[in-house]
Motif scaffolding. Structure first.
Motif, PDB file in Angstrom:
ATOM      1  N   LEU A 490       0.903  -1.230  -0.433  1.00 55.63           N
ATOM      2  CA  LEU A 490      -0.137   0.027   0.086  1.00 55.63           C
ATOM      3  C   LEU A 490       0.762   0.707   0.228  1.00 55.63           C
ATOM      4  O   LEU A 490       1.877   0.906   0.298  1.00 55.63           O
ATOM      5  CB  LEU A 490      -0.912   0.032   1.030  1.00 55.63           C
ATOM      6  N   SER A 491       0.726   2.246  -0.368  1.00 53.30           N
ATOM      7  CA  SER A 491       1.340   3.864  -0.310  1.00 53.30           C
ATOM      8  C   SER A 491       1.306   3.968   0.938  1.00 53.30           C
ATOM      9  O   SER A 491       0.100   3.338   2.377  1.00 53.30           O
ATOM     10  CB  SER A 491       0.584   4.278  -1.404  1.00 53.30           C
ATOM     11  N   LEU A 492       2.103   4.875   1.521  1.00 49.26           N
ATOM     12  CA  LEU A 492       2.039   5.176   3.090  1.00 49.26           C
ATOM     13  C   LEU A 492       1.270   6.081   2.922  1.00 49.26           C
ATOM     14  O   LEU A 492       1.265   5.609   4.980  1.00 49.26           O
ATOM     15  CB  LEU A 492       3.902   5.977   3.244  1.00 49.26           C
ATOM     16  N   GLY A 493       0.408   6.447   2.521  1.00 45.56           N
ATOM     17  CA  GLY A 493      -0.313   7.093   3.036  1.00 45.56           C
ATOM     18  C   GLY A 493      -1.598   6.331   4.046  1.00 45.56           C
ATOM     19  O   GLY A 493      -2.188   6.833   4.406  1.00 45.56           O
ATOM     20  N   GLU A 494      -1.523   5.809   2.839  1.00 47.96           N
ATOM     21  CA  GLU A 494      -2.968   4.571   3.460  1.00 47.96           C
ATOM     22  C   GLU A 494      -2.546   3.418   4.213  1.00 47.96           C
ATOM     23  O   GLU A 494      -3.815   3.154   4.523  1.00 47.96           O
ATOM     24  CB  GLU A 494      -2.891   3.734   1.368  1.00 47.96           C
ATOM     25  N   ARG A 495      -1.287   3.435   4.488  1.00 50.99           N
ATOM     26  CA  ARG A 495      -0.565   2.441   5.924  1.00 50.99           C
ATOM     27  C   ARG A 495      -0.909   3.269   6.446  1.00 50.99           C
ATOM     28  O   ARG A 495      -2.056   3.077   8.132  1.00 50.99           O
ATOM     29  CB  ARG A 495       0.649   2.608   5.360  1.00 50.99           C
TER      30      ARG A 495
ATOM     31  N   LYS B 384       2.273   9.048  -6.692  1.00 47.57           N
ATOM     32  CA  LYS B 384       3.609  10.162  -6.873  1.00 47.57           C
ATOM     33  C   LYS B 384       4.466   8.635  -6.095  1.00 47.57           C
ATOM     34  O   LYS B 384       5.654   9.072  -6.494  1.00 47.57           O
ATOM     35  CB  LYS B 384       2.797  11.182  -5.344  1.00 47.57           C
ATOM     36  N   SER B 385       4.782   8.865  -4.775  1.00 43.50           N
ATOM     37  CA  SER B 385       5.961   7.405  -4.843  1.00 43.50           C
ATOM     38  C   SER B 385       6.468   6.229  -5.833  1.00 43.50           C
ATOM     39  O   SER B 385       7.247   6.075  -6.344  1.00 43.50           O
ATOM     40  CB  SER B 385       5.704   6.595  -3.482  1.00 43.50           C
ATOM     41  N   THR B 386       5.805   5.744  -6.823  1.00 46.38           N
ATOM     42  CA  THR B 386       5.827   5.849  -8.063  1.00 46.38           C
ATOM     43  C   THR B 386       6.236   5.973  -8.583  1.00 46.38           C
ATOM     44  O   THR B 386       7.089   5.662  -9.188  1.00 46.38           O
ATOM     45  CB  THR B 386       4.614   4.656  -8.303  1.00 46.38           C
ATOM     46  N   VAL B 387       5.538   7.186  -8.980  1.00 49.12           N
ATOM     47  CA  VAL B 387       6.909   7.888  -9.939  1.00 49.12           C
ATOM     48  C   VAL B 387       8.445   8.545  -9.487  1.00 49.12           C
ATOM     49  O   VAL B 387       8.970   8.076 -10.130  1.00 49.12           O
ATOM     50  CB  VAL B 387       6.498   9.816 -10.176  1.00 49.12           C
TER      51      VAL B 387
HETATM   52  N1  LIG Z   1       3.866  -2.819  -3.908  1.00 48.35           N
HETATM   53  C1  LIG Z   1       3.078  -2.278  -4.244  1.00 48.35           C
HETATM   54  N2  LIG Z   1       2.287  -3.840  -4.376  1.00 48.35           N
HETATM   55  C2  LIG Z   1       1.573  -3.780  -5.216  1.00 48.35           C
HETATM   56  N3  LIG Z   1       0.247  -1.861  -5.214  1.00 48.35           N
HETATM   57  C3  LIG Z   1       0.623  -0.435  -5.181  1.00 48.35           C
HETATM   58  C4  LIG Z   1       2.462  -0.973  -3.887  1.00 48.35           C
HETATM   59  N4  LIG Z   1       2.514   0.103  -3.939  1.00 48.35           N
HETATM   60  C5  LIG Z   1       1.711   1.235  -4.016  1.00 48.35           C
HETATM   61  N5  LIG Z   1       0.424   0.849  -4.471  1.00 48.35           N
HETATM   62  C6  LIG Z   1       0.153   1.004  -5.035  1.00 48.35           C
HETATM   63  O1  LIG Z   1      -0.097   1.458  -5.469  1.00 48.35           O
HETATM   64  C7  LIG Z   1      -0.607   2.920  -5.631  1.00 48.35           C
HETATM   65  C8  LIG Z   1      -0.158   4.314  -5.547  1.00 48.35           C
HETATM   66  O2  LIG Z   1       1.187   4.124  -4.893  1.00 48.35           O
HETATM   67  P1  LIG Z   1       2.240   4.760  -4.544  1.00 48.35           P
HETATM   68  O3  LIG Z   1       2.874   4.531  -3.193  1.00 48.35           O
HETATM   69  O4  LIG Z   1       2.664   5.484  -5.171  1.00 48.35           O
HETATM   70  O5  LIG Z   1       1.077   6.280  -3.975  1.00 48.35           O
HETATM   71  P2  LIG Z   1       1.420   7.900  -3.627  1.00 48.35           P
HETATM   72  O6  LIG Z   1       1.294   8.530  -4.469  1.00 48.35           O
HETATM   73  O7  LIG Z   1       2.973   8.152  -3.165  1.00 48.35           O
HETATM   74  O8  LIG Z   1       0.470   7.829  -2.137  1.00 48.35           O
HETATM   75  P3  LIG Z   1       1.338   8.675  -0.515  1.00 48.35           P
HETATM   76  O9  LIG Z   1       1.014   9.978  -0.649  1.00 48.35           O
HETATM   77  O10 LIG Z   1       0.035   7.193   0.364  1.00 48.35           O
HETATM   78  O11 LIG Z   1       2.020   8.246  -0.674  1.00 48.35           O
HETATM   79  C9  LIG Z   1      -1.337   3.495  -4.457  1.00 48.35           C
HETATM   80  O12 LIG Z   1      -3.100   2.564  -4.617  1.00 48.35           O
HETATM   81  C10 LIG Z   1      -0.794   1.649  -3.619  1.00 48.35           C
HETATM   82  O13 LIG Z   1      -1.748   1.239  -3.116  1.00 48.35           O
END
Ligand SMILES: Nc1ncnc2c1ncn2[C@@H]1O[C@H](COP(=O)(O)OP(=O)(O)OP(=O)(O)O)[C@@H](O)[C@H]1O
Ligand SMILES: Nc1ncnc2c1ncn2[C@@H]1O[C@H](COP(=O)(O)OP(=O)(O)OP(=O)(O)O)[C@@H](O)[C@H]1O
Ligand SMILES: [Mg+2]
Ligand SMILES: [Mg+2]
Lengths: 601, 581
Positions: A490-495, B384-387
Motif C-alpha cells: 500500500l502507499s504510505l498514506g494508505e498505511r 506519487k511515490s511510484t513516479v
Molecule cells: N508494492 C505494491 N504492490 C501493489 N500495489 C502497490 C504497491 N505499492 C503501492 N501500491 C499501490 O499503488 C498505488 C500508488 O501507490 P503510491 O505509493 O505511488 O502512492 P502515493 O501517491 O505515493 O501515495 P501516498 O500519498 O500515500 O504516499 C496505491 O493505490 C497503492 O495501493
C-alpha cells in the motif's frame, strides 16, 4: 550483571557454573516427570543388555574354546543377539519418547522466551536488531533441545555402562584392569579442562551466529537503499566480515573438539596395549586363560566406547549449555517497564491525566525531557507541537507507558500510572504511531490486531470514518486481502490511514495521534477531521502534528521545544502571543494557496 | 539430480585444492580401518601361542604391541579428517551464503513483496549451516560416505580374504539395508520440506512481532501473538517428530542388522574355530570388522538422506534465485552517466505485480531539466511515490520511457545514473550503525562534505549535540533518533553524494516548518544547477517549485504553475482550497 540495558550481548557475560545452569533447566522437565521415569527404566534395561552382550560373547568364545558343543554355542550366541535386539527396540522407543519430550520442552522454552521478549521494554527492542532476537528465540532454543532429548539420557546411559563395565572388570580381575584405573583420572582432568574451554567457544559461536543473522535481516530489509546508493559491495563486505567471524569461531570449536578426542583415542590404544601385555604375562604365569584375556580386551573397548561416546555427548551438552546460558541471560533481563506487584487491573480515566514535573533521559545523561508539567482533562483535545527532536514522541511514549519517567510522575486521576498494570491502562488508549507499522496478514486482522472479539462491522465503521474504505474496497479481497511485510503493498498514506482506523476500531477513551495524518493529502485529512469531530465527542485526544492546521481546533496547544513546554494556550491565544508558535504558523502559511491563513475560521 | 550435482560441483570446482588432502585422509582412514582388526588378529594369535612357562612367545606379543601402537597413532591422525571436512564445510557455507545474499542484493522490487524477511533469512542461515543441510552435505556428507564406502569395500575384501565363508555370511544384511533406504527416501523429502517451511514461518512471525513491538504492546496483543506462535510451534512438533521417527527407525534397523552380522560371525566362526579351520585371532578380527562396519553402514544411508535434505534446501535457495531470474536491479546499457542534464518520463505506465488491474500509473509524462524544481502532488495513493521510484531507477515502467539526457535510461549504466541521483524515500530507512556510516554509507566522502550535507539537511547541530557526535550509534532502523531527525539524516545521506538530481518523496511530512523553510533555502543556496523532484502534500511546498504535476488516480490531471493549475485543474484546486494547507 543484568542491567536492563540495550546491546546487552556485545560481549559474552561471565559463564555461570554448569551446576547453576542445570538447576535452572530442571524445572522445564517437571511436567514430563512420567516420561523421565520411564526413560530411566529403559536406561537400566539397555545397560543390562549392554553388559550382557560382552558377557555372552566371552562365554561363547569360551564355549567354542572348551568345545562345549554346538548347542551351547548357538544358545549363547542367540542370547548375545537377543540382548542387542532388546536394547535396540527399547532404545528406539526411548529415543522417540525423549525426542518428543525435548521438542515439547523446547517449544515451551521458545514460548517463554517469546513471552519474555514481548514483556521487555520498547527501548530494549529498539536497540537490539530483530535478527539477533530471532536467533535467540529460535536458534538458541533449538540448540538447547539437544540437552533434553537424546543427550541427557544417553549420558546417563553411557555413565552407567561405564561404571558397570568397570566394576565387572575389577571384580573379574583386579590386576589387569588396574591399568585402567591409572589412566582414567588423567583423562578426567583433561576432559574437565576441555569442557570448560569449549563451552566458552560455543557461546561465542552462538553470538557470532546471532550477529550474522542480525546483519542479514537488516540488509535484506534495506536492499532498496543499498541498491540506490550502489553499495552492494559494502553489504557483501559486511557479510564477509560476519561470515568469517563465525567461521573462525566455529573452526576453533572443531579444532578443540577433534584435537582433544584424537588424543583421547590414543589413550584407548595405550590401555589396550597394556592389557594385552599384562594379560599375556598373566597367561604365562597361568593366572588367566585366553578367554579371559579376550573378554578383557572386549571390556576395554566397552569401557572406552561409553567414554568416547560420553565425551562426544558432553561436547554436545556444552553446546546446549552455552545456548541455555544465552536463553537464561535473556530471561534474566528484567523488563525496564514492569507491572508493580499488586498493580490495579482496571484503570478508569474519569478526570484527567497529569504530567507532573516529568523528566526523561534515554541514556541517563542527556535529558530529553526536563520538568514537563501539563494536564489533559477528560474530553479535551490537546495538541503537542514544536520543532523536530523536541521530545513530542517521547512524551507520547511516556503517556502510553512504553517508557517510565526518570523523574517526576504521570498521574491518572491522581494516581501514578505505575500503580496500574500496563494492560489496564493501554486498554483505554488508541494509538497511531509516527513510524507506521502494519503486520503481514489480512487487513481485518491488522485493524483489530488479531483480536477476534472485535466484530468486523466495528472495524469497517472505523475504516469508513477515516476514508480507508475507498482503497480497501479496491483490494481484491477487501478486508480479507493480505498485506505484504510492513504493509508495503500500500502507499504510505494508505498505511497511515489504516493505522488510524486501527486506533479507532479499539474504541478508546484516549486517542493518541503522533503525526497521524502527516502523509495524507489535505483533502483526505479534511474528511477525516469531519468524522473525527463526531467520533471524538466524549473522548479525549492527544495530537502531535507538524502541520499546524491539523491541530488548530484543539482545546489547548502545548509547544514543546528542547524537552520543555514553552507555550501553552489555544490557537488564537498563542498567535496573539507572538512566540514560537506564531513563528511556525507564519512560516507554514506564508506560501499557502489562499494566502490568508487567518481569514478562515 | 544432475541439477543438484552441477550446483554442488560449481562450488567444488573452486576448491579442488583440498581434494588431495581429503583423499589422503581417506586413504589413511581406510588403511587404519583395514589394519586395525588385522593387527589384533596378529596379537591374539601371538597370545594363543602363549602357555604357562613359555616365555619366548612374549617376543611376538611385543611385536604385536609395537604394531598396535603404530596403527593407534594412525587412528588418532584419522581424527583430523573430520576437522578438515568441517573446515571445508565452513568454506562452502560462506561461499553459498555470499552468493545468494548477493543475488538477493540484486533483486528488483517485486521480490521483496513476495518473500518475507524471516523466510529469506532462514534460507540464508539455517538451510545452509544446519546439520546435514547444504554446507554439511557438500563436504562432510560426501566424504564421510566416501570414507565409509572405501572402508566398507576394503574391510569386506579383507574379510573375504581372511575367511571367505565367514566374510560372505557377515555381509548378507548389506543389500537389505540398501533396499530399505531406497524405499524411504521419498518420505524423507516430503517431511523435511514441511519442516523447513515451518521454521521459516516461525521466523516470519518473530520478525514481524519484534518489528511491531510498539503496536503489539499498545493494543495489548501480547497474548494473541503468543497464541499465534504457540499454534505454529505445536504444528511443528508433529512435523519434526515425523522426521525424527524416520531417522530413529532407520537407526535401529541398521544397528540390528549389523548386530545380526556379528552373531552370525560368532556362531559360524565359532563352529569353524572348533573344527580347526579358523584361528581365534581371525574370528576376533572379523568380529572387529563387523563392528567397524556399523558406522559406514549408517553413513551411506545418511549420505542419501542428507542428500535429499540438501536438495530441498537447494531448491529453497534456487526459488529465491529464480524469482525473476535474469533480471537484475542494475540491468542497463554500457554508457556511463557522468552528469544528469535532464530527466524525463514519456507516457509512462506502471502496474504492481499484485496490485490493481488498472495499474498504478498510466500515461505520465514530465520533464526535469537541470536547475529546475518539479513538484508532484495528488491525493493519497495516486501514484506519487511510484513516479519517484521510477525516476530513481528502482522501478521500471511497464510502458513508456525514462529518458536521461534525452536517451532511454535502459541503454545507460544504471549504477552510474543512481550515483548522480539523491533519492530520499518516503520512509527513511537507516541502519544500526553510526551516524557517519549511515550518511557516508560506504562512499568515499570526506568529513567536510559529510558535515556540509548534514548542514544543508539541518541536522548538523543535533549531531554535534550527540554524546559521540558523528560516531553515535543509531538503533535498528535508526530508531534512536526522532522521526524528523531520521528523515533529515536520510536527506543528508542523499546530499552527501553531491547529486545532480534530488528526489524528495514527501520528506516534509516529518519536518517542522522552520526546518522545512531552512532546508529549501539551503538547497537553493547549495547548488544552482541542482534539479529536484519534490513529492508533497503541501501546496506551500509545491508553490516553491518551477513546475507542478498533478496526479489523480495514476493519471496526469494537470501541470503547470500554481496559478495556471488553480485556474484549470479541479483536483489541484481542491488541494489548494482545502483549509488545511
Ligand atoms: N508494492 C505494491 N504492490 C501493489 N500495489 C502497490 C504497491 N505499492 C503501492 N501500491 C499501490 O499503488 C498505488 C500508488 O501507490 P503510491 O505509493 O505511488 O502512492 P502515493 O501517491 O505515493 O501515495 P501516498 O500519498 O500515500 O504516499 C496505491 O493505490 C497503492 O495501493
Ligand atoms: N531511543 C532513543 N534513544 C536515545 N535518544 C532518543 C531515542 N529516541 C529519541 N531520542 C532523542 O530524543 C529527542 C526527542 O526525540 P522525540 O522522538 O521525542 O522527538 P519529536 O519531538 O517526536 O521529534 P519529531 O518531530 O522529529 O518526531 C531527540 O533528540 C532524539 O534524538
Ligand atoms: Mg516524533
Ligand atoms: Mg507515497
Amino acid at each position: 550483571m543484568n542491567e536492563p540495558d540495550d546491546h546487552f550481548e556485545e560481549k559474552d557475560p561471565p559463564r555461570p557454573a554448569v551446576r547453576r545452569t542445570f538447576r535452572r533447566l530442571l524445572p522445564w522437565l517437571r511436567p514430563h516427570r512420567r516420561t523421565l521415569l520411564v526413560a530411566l527404566f529403559t536406561v537400566l534395561v539397555i545397560t543390562a543388555c549392554q553388559l550382557a552382550g560382552p558377557f555372552f560373547f566371552g562365554r561363547t568364545v569360551n564355549a567354542i574354546e572348551k568345545d562345549l558343543g554346538m548347542e551351547t554355542v548357538v544358545l549363547l550366541a542367540g542370547a548375545f543377539f537377543a540382548s542387542f535386539l532388546v536394547a535396540a527396540g527399547v532404545g528406539y522407543a526411548q529415543g522417540l519418547m525423549l525426542t518428543r519430550m525435548g521438542i515439547r520442552v523446547v517449544t515451551a522454552i521458545k514460548e517463554r522466551v517469546f513471552g519474555h521478549l514481548l514483556s521487555l521494554s520498547v527501548k530494549f527492542h529498539e536497540s537490539n536488531p530483530v535478527g539477533k532476537l530471532i536467533a535467540r528465540t529460535e536458534g538458541d532454543a533449538e540448540t538447547v533441545k539437544e540437552l533434553f532429548s537424546r543427550v541427557a539420557i544417553s549420558i546417563l546411559q553411557s555413565a552407567l555402562a561405564f561404571v558397570a563395565t568397570l566394576t565387572t572388570m575389577l571384580v573379574v580381575s583386579f590386576r589387569t584392569s588396574f591399568v585402567l584405573l591409572l589412566v582414567l583420572p588423567v583423562m578426567a582432568l583433561g576432559a574437565a579442562w576441555f569442557f570448560r574451554v569449549i563451552r566458552g567457544v560455543y557461546r561465542e559461536l552462538r553470538r557470532r551466529f546471532a550477529e550474522l543473522s542480525g546483519m542479514i535481516t537488516e540488509y535484506v530489509q534495506g536492499v532498496p537503499v543499498v541498491q540506490q546508493f550502489d553499495q552492494k559491495e559494502r553489504a557483501l563486505r559486511l557479510l564477509d566480515e560476519r561470515n568469517r567471524a563465525k567461521f573462525r569461531t566455529e573452526m576453533r570449536s572443531w579444532y578443540l573438539d577433534y584435537g582433544f578426542w584424537g588424543a583421547f583415542l590414543f589413550v584407548e590404544v595405550l590401555a589396550g596395549v597394556a592389557i594385552l601385555w599384562f594379560g599375556a604375562k598373566g597367561i604365562l604365569a597361568a593366572a588367566i586363560d585366553v578367554g579371559t584375556l579376550l573378554m578383557f580386551l572386549e571390556y576395554t573397548r566397552r569401557v572406552f566406547e561409553p567414554i568416547i561416546h560420553f565425551g562426544e555427548q558432553l561436547t554436545q551438552v556444552q553446546r546446549g549449555l552455552a545456548s541455555a546460558d544465552r536463553v537464561f541471560d535473556l530471561l534474566d533481563t528484567p523488563p525496564e517497564v514492569a507491572d508493580a506487584p499488586g498493580a490495579a487491573e482496571e484503570a478508569s480515566f474519569t478526570r484527567e491525566i497529569r504530567f507532573e514535573d516529568v523528566s526523561f533521559s534515554y541514556d541517563g545523561v542527556d535529558k530529553v525531557l526536563d520538568g514537563v508539567s501539563f494536564t489533559v482533562r477528560r474530553g479535551e483535545r490537546v495538541a503537542l507541537v514544536g520543532p523536530s527532536g523536541g521530545g513530542k514522541t517521547t512524551l507520547v511514549s511516556l503517556l502510553c507507558r512504553f517508557l517510565d519517567p526518570t523523574g517526576g510522575r504521570v498521574l491518572l486521576d491522581g494516581r501514578d500510572l505505575r500503580e496500574f498494570t500496563q494492560r489496564a491502562w493501554r486498554e483505554r488508549i488508541g494509538l497511531v504511531l509516527q513510524e507506521i507499522y502494519l503486520f503481514p496478514g489480512t487487513v481485518l486482522d491488522n485493524l483489530r490486531v488479531l483480536d477476534e472479539d472485535v466484530a468486523p462491522e466495528r472495524v469497517e465503521a472505523a475504516a469508513r470514518a477515516v476514508t480507508a474504505d475507498s482503497f480497501i474496497e479496491a483490494l481484491p479481497e477487501r478486508y480479507g486481502a493480505d498485506l505484504a511485510e510492513r504493509g508495503t503493498n500500500l502507499s504510505l498514506g494508505e498505511r497511515q490511514i489504516l493505522s488510524f482506523a486501527r486506533a479507532l476500531a479499539a474504541e478508546p477513551d484516549l486517542l493518541v495521534l503522533d503525526e497521524a495524518t502527516s502523509s495524507v493529502d489535505p483533502g483526505t485529512e479534511e474528511r477525516i477531521q469531519v468524522s473525527l469531530e463526531r467520533l471524538l465527542t466524549g473522548r479525549t485526544a492527544v495530537i502531535v502534528a507538524h502541520r499546524l492546521s491539523t491541530i488548530r481546533g484543539a482545546d489547548r496547544i502545548l509547544v514543546v521545544r528542547k524537552g520543555r513546554i514553552e507555550e501553552e494556550g489555544d490557537h488564537d491565544t498563542l498567535l496573539a502571543r507572538g512566540g514560537l508558535y506564531r513563528e511556525l504558523w507564519d512560516l507554514q502559511s506564508a506560501g499557502n494557496g489562499n494566502g490568508r491563513p487567518e481569514a478562515r475560521p | 539430480m544432475s541439477l543438484y550435482f552441477r550446483w554442488i560441483w560449481g562450488y567444488w570446482r573452486k576448491r579442488l585444492g583440498v581434494l588431495p588432502i581429503l583423499l589422503f585422509f581417506t586413504v589413511v582412514s581406510t588403511a587404519v580401518a583395514v589394519a586395525w582388526p588385522l593387527v589384533w588378529k596378529f596379537a591374539l594369535d601371538a597370545a594363543r601361542t602363549l602357555a604357562p612357562g613359555r616365555a619366548e612367545a612374549m617376543g611376538r606379543v611385543a611385536d604385536a604391541v609395537l604394531i598396535l601402537l603404530l596403527v593407534g597413532v594412525g587412528r588418532s591422525v584419522r581424527n583430523f579428517y573430520p576437522m578438515m571436512r568441517a573446515r571445508v564445510n565452513g568454506l562452502f557455507e560462506m561461499a553459498v551464503r555470499r552468493d545468494y545474499f548477493e543475488k538477493i542484493l540484486h533483486k528488483r522490487h517485486g521480490f521483496f513483496t513476495k518473500f518475507r524477511t524471516g523466510d529469506v533469512v532462514t534460507r540464508l542461515t539455517d538451510d545452509i549451516s544446519g546439520f546435514s543441510k547444504i554446507a554439511w552435505f557438500m563436504c562432510s556428507g560426501v566424504f564421510r560416505a566416501f570414507e565409509s564406502f572405501s572402508g566398507l569395500v576394503f574391510s569386506v575384501v579383507a574379510m573375504l580374504i581372511l575367511d571367505w565363508r565367514l566374510g560372505l555370511i557377515t555381509i548378507t544384511p548389506l543389500p537389505l539395508m540398501m533396499f530399505i533406504w531406497y524405499r524411504v527416501r521419498v518420505l524423507v523429502e516430503a517431511r523435511f520440506k514441511k519442516n523447513q517451511a515451518a521454521i521459516s514461518k516461525t521466523n516470519d512471525l518473530l520478525e514481524s512481532t519484534f518489528s511491531g513491538i510498539r503496536i503489539v504492546k499498545a493494543y495489548n496483543a501480547e497474548d494473541r501473538f503468543r497464541k499465534k506462535l504457540g499454534a505454529i510451534l505445536s504444528g511443528r512438533v508433529d512435523v519434526e517428530m515425523d522426521v525424527v521417527k524416520l531417522w530413529a527407525l532407520l537407526d535401529t534397523f541398521y544397528a540390528t542388522l549389523s548386530n545380526l552380522g556379528r552373531v552370525l560371525a560368532i556362531v559360524f566362526g565359532g563352529l569353524w574355530v572348533l573344527d580347526g579351520s579358523l584361528t581365534i585371532g581371525t574370528l576376533y578380527a572379523i568380529f572387529l570388522y563387523v563392528d567397524q562396519l556399523v558406522r559406514p553402514m549408517m553413513d551411506i544411508p545418511q549420505f542419501f538422506i542428507s542428500g535429499k535434505q540438501t536438495t530441498v534446501c537447494i531448491d529453497r535457495l534456487l526459488e529465491l534465485a529464480d524469482f525473476e531470474a535474469g533480471k537484475r536491479d542494475d540491468d542497463g546499457g554500457p554508457e556511463i552517466v557522468t552528469r544528469i542534464e535532464d530527466v524525463a518520463l514519456r507516457d509512462v505506465s506502471f502496474r504492481y505485480d499484485n496490485g490493481r488491474a488498472e495499474g498504478a500509473l498510466a500515461g505520465v509524462s514530465l520533464t526535469v531539466p537541470r536547475g529546475r524544481r518539479v513538484a508532484v502532488v495528488g491525493a493519497v495513493g495516486c501514484g506519487k511515490s511510484t513516479v519517484a521510484r521510477i525516476l530513481s531507477g528502482e522501478l521500471r515502467p511497464a510502458a513508456g520511457d525514462v529518458l536521461v539526457n534525452g536517451r532511454p535510461l535502459p541503454e545507460q549504466d544504471l549504477p552510474s545514473y543512481r550515483r548522480r541521483v539523491g533519492y530520499v524515500p518516503q520512509e527513511a530507512l537507516l541502519f544500526s550503525d553510526t551516524v557517519r556510516e549511515n550518511v557516508a554509507f560506504g562512499r568515499p566522502i570526506d568529513e567536510p562534505a559529510l558535515r556540509e550535507a548534514l548542514r544543508i539537511a539541518r541536522m548538523d547541530a543535533e549531531v554535534a549535540a550527540f554524546p559521540k557526535g558523528l560516531d553515535e550509534l543509531l538503533g535498528r532502523r535508526g530508531v534512536r533518533v526522532s522521526g524528523g531527525q531520521r528523515q533529515r539524516l536520510a536527506i543528508a545521506r542523499a546530499l552527501a553524494g553531491n547529486p545532480d538530481l534530488l528526489i524528495l518523496d514527501d520528506v516534509t511530512a516529518a519536518l517542522d516548518a522552520e526546518n522545512e523553510e531552512a532546508l529549501w533555502d539551503a538547497l537553493a543556496g547549495a547548488r544552482e544547477d541542482l534539479a529536484a523532484v519534490v513529492v508533497t502534500h503541501r501546496v506551500a511546498t509545491a508553490m516553491r517549485a518551477d513546475h507542478i504535476v498533478v496526479l489523480d488516480r495514476g493519471r496526469m490531471a494537470g501541470e503547470g504553475t500554481h496559478e495556471h493549475l488553480l485556474a484549470t485543474c479541479p483536483p489541484y484546486r481542491r488541494l489548494a482550497r482545502s483549509p488545511i494547507p
